[in-house]
Design a protein around this motif. Structure first.
Motif, PDB file in Angstrom:
ATOM      1  N   LEU A   1     -26.053  35.728 -10.742  1.00 42.62           N
ATOM      2  CA  LEU A   1     -26.957  34.918 -11.549  1.00 42.62           C
ATOM      3  C   LEU A   1     -27.140  33.523 -10.963  1.00 42.62           C
ATOM      4  O   LEU A   1     -28.249  32.976 -10.970  1.00 42.62           O
ATOM      5  CB  LEU A   1     -26.424  34.825 -12.981  1.00 42.62           C
ATOM      6  CG  LEU A   1     -26.409  36.131 -13.790  1.00 42.62           C
ATOM      7  CD1 LEU A   1     -25.691  35.928 -15.107  1.00 42.62           C
ATOM      8  CD2 LEU A   1     -27.827  36.634 -14.028  1.00 42.62           C
ATOM      9  N   GLN A   2     -26.048  32.963 -10.444  1.00 41.18           N
ATOM     10  CA  GLN A   2     -26.168  31.646  -9.820  1.00 41.18           C
ATOM     11  C   GLN A   2     -26.994  31.725  -8.535  1.00 41.18           C
ATOM     12  O   GLN A   2     -27.848  30.863  -8.263  1.00 41.18           O
ATOM     13  CB  GLN A   2     -24.779  31.078  -9.501  1.00 41.18           C
ATOM     14  CG  GLN A   2     -24.842  29.665  -8.897  1.00 41.18           C
ATOM     15  CD  GLN A   2     -23.492  29.198  -8.384  1.00 41.18           C
ATOM     16  OE1 GLN A   2     -22.702  30.021  -7.908  1.00 41.18           O
ATOM     17  NE2 GLN A   2     -23.217  27.908  -8.479  1.00 41.18           N
TER      18      GLN A   2
ATOM     19  N   LEU B   1     -30.553  31.720 -11.981  1.00 37.49           N
ATOM     20  CA  LEU B   1     -30.633  31.847 -13.435  1.00 37.49           C
ATOM     21  C   LEU B   1     -29.655  30.948 -14.165  1.00 37.49           C
ATOM     22  O   LEU B   1     -29.898  30.570 -15.317  1.00 37.49           O
ATOM     23  CB  LEU B   1     -30.406  33.306 -13.858  1.00 37.49           C
ATOM     24  CG  LEU B   1     -31.645  34.219 -13.831  1.00 37.49           C
ATOM     25  CD1 LEU B   1     -32.010  34.589 -12.400  1.00 37.49           C
ATOM     26  CD2 LEU B   1     -31.410  35.474 -14.659  1.00 37.49           C
ATOM     27  N   ILE B   2     -28.521  30.632 -13.532  1.00 38.31           N
ATOM     28  CA  ILE B   2     -27.533  29.744 -14.142  1.00 38.31           C
ATOM     29  C   ILE B   2     -27.088  28.729 -13.101  1.00 38.31           C
ATOM     30  O   ILE B   2     -27.263  28.929 -11.888  1.00 38.31           O
ATOM     31  CB  ILE B   2     -26.306  30.514 -14.680  1.00 38.31           C
ATOM     32  CG1 ILE B   2     -25.585  31.241 -13.528  1.00 38.31           C
ATOM     33  CG2 ILE B   2     -26.724  31.497 -15.769  1.00 38.31           C
ATOM     34  CD1 ILE B   2     -24.293  31.909 -13.956  1.00 38.31           C
TER      35      ILE B   2
ATOM     36  N   LEU C   1     -34.217  28.729 -14.576  1.00 37.75           N
ATOM     37  CA  LEU C   1     -35.228  29.690 -14.151  1.00 37.75           C
ATOM     38  C   LEU C   1     -36.622  29.161 -14.473  1.00 37.75           C
ATOM     39  O   LEU C   1     -36.939  28.851 -15.615  1.00 37.75           O
ATOM     40  CB  LEU C   1     -34.995  31.026 -14.860  1.00 37.75           C
ATOM     41  CG  LEU C   1     -35.871  32.196 -14.401  1.00 37.75           C
ATOM     42  CD1 LEU C   1     -35.628  32.512 -12.936  1.00 37.75           C
ATOM     43  CD2 LEU C   1     -35.599  33.421 -15.266  1.00 37.75           C
ATOM     44  N   ALA C   2     -37.475  29.078 -13.454  1.00 39.39           N
ATOM     45  CA  ALA C   2     -38.792  28.461 -13.621  1.00 39.39           C
ATOM     46  C   ALA C   2     -39.816  29.412 -14.217  1.00 39.39           C
ATOM     47  O   ALA C   2     -40.713  28.974 -14.938  1.00 39.39           O
ATOM     48  CB  ALA C   2     -39.291  27.941 -12.266  1.00 39.39           C
ATOM     49  N   SER C   3     -39.724  30.707 -13.924  1.00 42.53           N
ATOM     50  CA  SER C   3     -40.706  31.668 -14.413  1.00 42.53           C
ATOM     51  C   SER C   3     -40.022  32.998 -14.718  1.00 42.53           C
ATOM     52  O   SER C   3     -38.914  33.251 -14.252  1.00 42.53           O
ATOM     53  CB  SER C   3     -41.828  31.870 -13.397  1.00 42.53           C
ATOM     54  OG  SER C   3     -41.308  32.353 -12.171  1.00 42.53           O
TER      55      SER C   3
ATOM     56  N   ARG D   1     -36.585  29.700 -18.271  1.00 46.34           N
ATOM     57  CA  ARG D   1     -35.694  28.750 -18.950  1.00 46.34           C
ATOM     58  C   ARG D   1     -34.716  29.456 -19.889  1.00 46.34           C
ATOM     59  O   ARG D   1     -34.229  28.857 -20.850  1.00 46.34           O
ATOM     60  CB  ARG D   1     -36.503  27.709 -19.746  1.00 46.34           C
ATOM     61  CG  ARG D   1     -37.576  26.998 -18.964  1.00 46.34           C
ATOM     62  CD  ARG D   1     -37.030  26.149 -17.863  1.00 46.34           C
ATOM     63  NE  ARG D   1     -36.279  25.015 -18.392  1.00 46.34           N
ATOM     64  CZ  ARG D   1     -35.571  24.166 -17.641  1.00 46.34           C
ATOM     65  NH1 ARG D   1     -35.478  24.376 -16.321  1.00 46.34           N
ATOM     66  NH2 ARG D   1     -34.934  23.165 -18.182  1.00 46.34           N
ATOM     67  N   VAL D   2     -34.410  30.714 -19.613  1.00 42.07           N
ATOM     68  CA  VAL D   2     -33.473  31.454 -20.454  1.00 42.07           C
ATOM     69  C   VAL D   2     -32.086  30.818 -20.344  1.00 42.07           C
ATOM     70  O   VAL D   2     -31.641  30.407 -19.268  1.00 42.07           O
ATOM     71  CB  VAL D   2     -33.427  32.938 -20.036  1.00 42.07           C
ATOM     72  CG1 VAL D   2     -32.963  33.116 -18.602  1.00 42.07           C
ATOM     73  CG2 VAL D   2     -32.558  33.746 -20.990  1.00 42.07           C
ATOM     74  N   SER D   3     -31.374  30.686 -21.468  1.00 43.15           N
ATOM     75  CA  SER D   3     -30.063  30.053 -21.482  1.00 43.15           C
ATOM     76  C   SER D   3     -28.987  31.055 -21.092  1.00 43.15           C
ATOM     77  O   SER D   3     -29.181  32.272 -21.205  1.00 43.15           O
ATOM     78  CB  SER D   3     -29.770  29.499 -22.878  1.00 43.15           C
ATOM     79  OG  SER D   3     -29.612  30.567 -23.814  1.00 43.15           O
TER      80      SER D   3
END
Length: 450
Positions: A92-93, A97-98, A71-73, A127-129
């Motif tokens: 999410l994909q 996001l993932i 995720l860029a922002s 950039r959340v994991s």
């Protein structure tokens, strides 16, 4: 003595002859292996291999779940209701996001979060994991929105504002009773019900009113918490300035103590349009004396109910009102009010206000100023002097031309109207011509010689 037998040497010819090999050892009889043991051995081997594979897989999944995501922002994402683990991973994909939905599902199962995932609107940082995503969705920490309900709105206006909010759901079957909800800022998740917001507002109002009523002074001419809300609603509608609320409340309490009519413009409006809250124009002069249960120019004491939903500060102002002798106030043209203790002072303030209103109306091409909506309009003629009812009885038709309290001069004949006389008018002592005259400081009024 050595007892080892001696070996006789052989002749060369005998030494060259081959020697017969020794007899083979007897065969050892082996026991036949049990099939059950063989199966256990095979299973153990498979388990070892599987454990190695699983361990390697867990290590890979753990590494991927802790790694920063693509995720860029920052962005919000709505997880629909009744979404399972697979649907959430695919969402999410799809939303970027993932990168590995399978790894996400495995991490959710291993961590035990797969059955805790909740629908709702969530905020995800850049950039959340995947592991952080799981923690957010499983904790139910949804995004909270806010709605602000200004003080002084009627219940009908509050319900309309809630209906216009697209983040709320459901309809309102019944408009709450006037004065029963507390204006404030309320936070809610997307999809929260409108009725739930109203219930929360009602609970807040009940708690605040109970606390304020417990601190009321003993000499307050208010008999119940309901009457406190009624008076607070009038105070709320009369002024939008926080510093004036205790003073305005003090004026009305002084008038109640002296059995004078409140003569509040907002009560005329509510008597005419009810929960709509506004006329959308100035009050006409014939409406001042139009009899309604709420018109405090006609009725004695408080109206039968609130004319709006007052805020906490207005209710506090009633129980902590200013201790003055003031009985009148009128707009001063700057957004505030000029207060007075006597009719003479008040008439001067009214004359100043009328002059300001007339000037502003002329500047706008004959159109009334925007802040004159729901207020008594100034007279059409050029006469800037105040007319006051001649009767001395508080319960008489003491209509004020400004929509605010106007008292009765003494010594007049009942049933007639006496024009207020100002000996300074047109002279250098005229407060309307004196730019340094402070409407809120009667001590600065020039003293007139007899």
């Amino acid at each position: 003595m050595n007892d080892t037998p001696r070996v006789a040497p052989k002749s060369p010819s005998e030494a060259l002859k081959p020697v017969a090999p020794p007899a083979p050892p007897p065969k050892v009889r082996r026991r036949r292996r049990s099939p059950f043991l063989s199966m256990l051995s095979g299973l153990f081997t498979v388990a070892l291999v599987g454990a190695g594979v699983v361990g390697a897989g867990i290590a890979i999944v753990s590494s991927q779940s802790k790694a920063p995501g693509p995720l860029a922002s920052d962005r919000t994402l709505i997880v629909p209701k009744e979404s399972g683990l697979t649907e959430i991973a695919e969402l999410l994909q799809r939303e970027g996001l993932i990168e590995h939905p399978l790894s996400f599902r495995v991490a959710a199962i291993i961590g035990g979060d797969w059955h805790k995932l909740q629908a709702g609107e969530y905020l995800f940082k850049a950039r959340v994991s995947p592991q952080e995503i799981l923690g957010i969705i499983s904790s139910g920490k949804v995004v909270e929105h806010s709605i602000t309900i200004p003080e002084g709105l009627t219940s009908e206006q509050v319900v309309e504002r809630l209906r216009n909010n697209e983040l709320l759901t459901g309809d309102v079957a019944q408009v709450p009773k006037e004065g029963s909800i507390l204006p404030d800022t309320y936070r809610f998740p997307r999809g929260f019900s409108r009725k739930g917001i109203l219930d929360q507002m009602a609970r807040s109002q009940s708690a605040v009113l109970r606390n304020i009523w417990a601190r009321k002074p003993g000499d307050l001419p208010i008999k119940s918490p309901e009457e406190l809300v009624v008076l607070a609603s009038i105070v709320e509608k009369e002024t939008g300035r926080a510093d004036e609320r205790p003073r305005v409340a003090g004026v009305f309490i002084n008038r109640l103590n002296q059995k004078m009519r409140l003569q509040s413009d907002p009560t005329i409006v509510y008597g005419l349009v009810g929960g709509k809250g506004t006329l959308g124009r100035p009050i006409q002069r014939n409406e001042i004396t139009q009899a309604t249960p709420y018109n405090t120019y006609v009725i004695n004491g408080l109206p039968p109910g609130p004319i709006a939903n007052p805020g906490r500060a207005a209710m506090e102002a009633v129980v902590n009102h200013s201790r003055t002798k003031e009985l009148y106030f009128v707009a001063d043209g700057s957004g505030g009010h000029a207060f007075a203790e006597t009719l003479e002072q008040h008439n001067r303030n009214v004359g100043r206000w009328r002059q300001i209103e007339t000037t502003r109306t002329q500047q706008q091409g004959g159109k009334p100023p925007a802040d004159s909506v729901d207020k008594v309009e100034p007279p059409a003629g050029p006469d800037n002097r105040t007319e006051a009812p001649a009767t001395t009885q508080p319960a008489a038709d003491n209509t004020g031309s400004t929509g605010v309290p106007v008292a009765q001069p003494t010594g007049a004949v009942a049933g007639t109207r006496a024009r207020a006389f100002d000996a300074s008018e047109g002279t250098t002592r005229d407060p309307l011509l004196n730019k340094s005259f402070d409407l809120n400081s009667p001590k600065q009024v020039p003293q007139l010689k007899p």
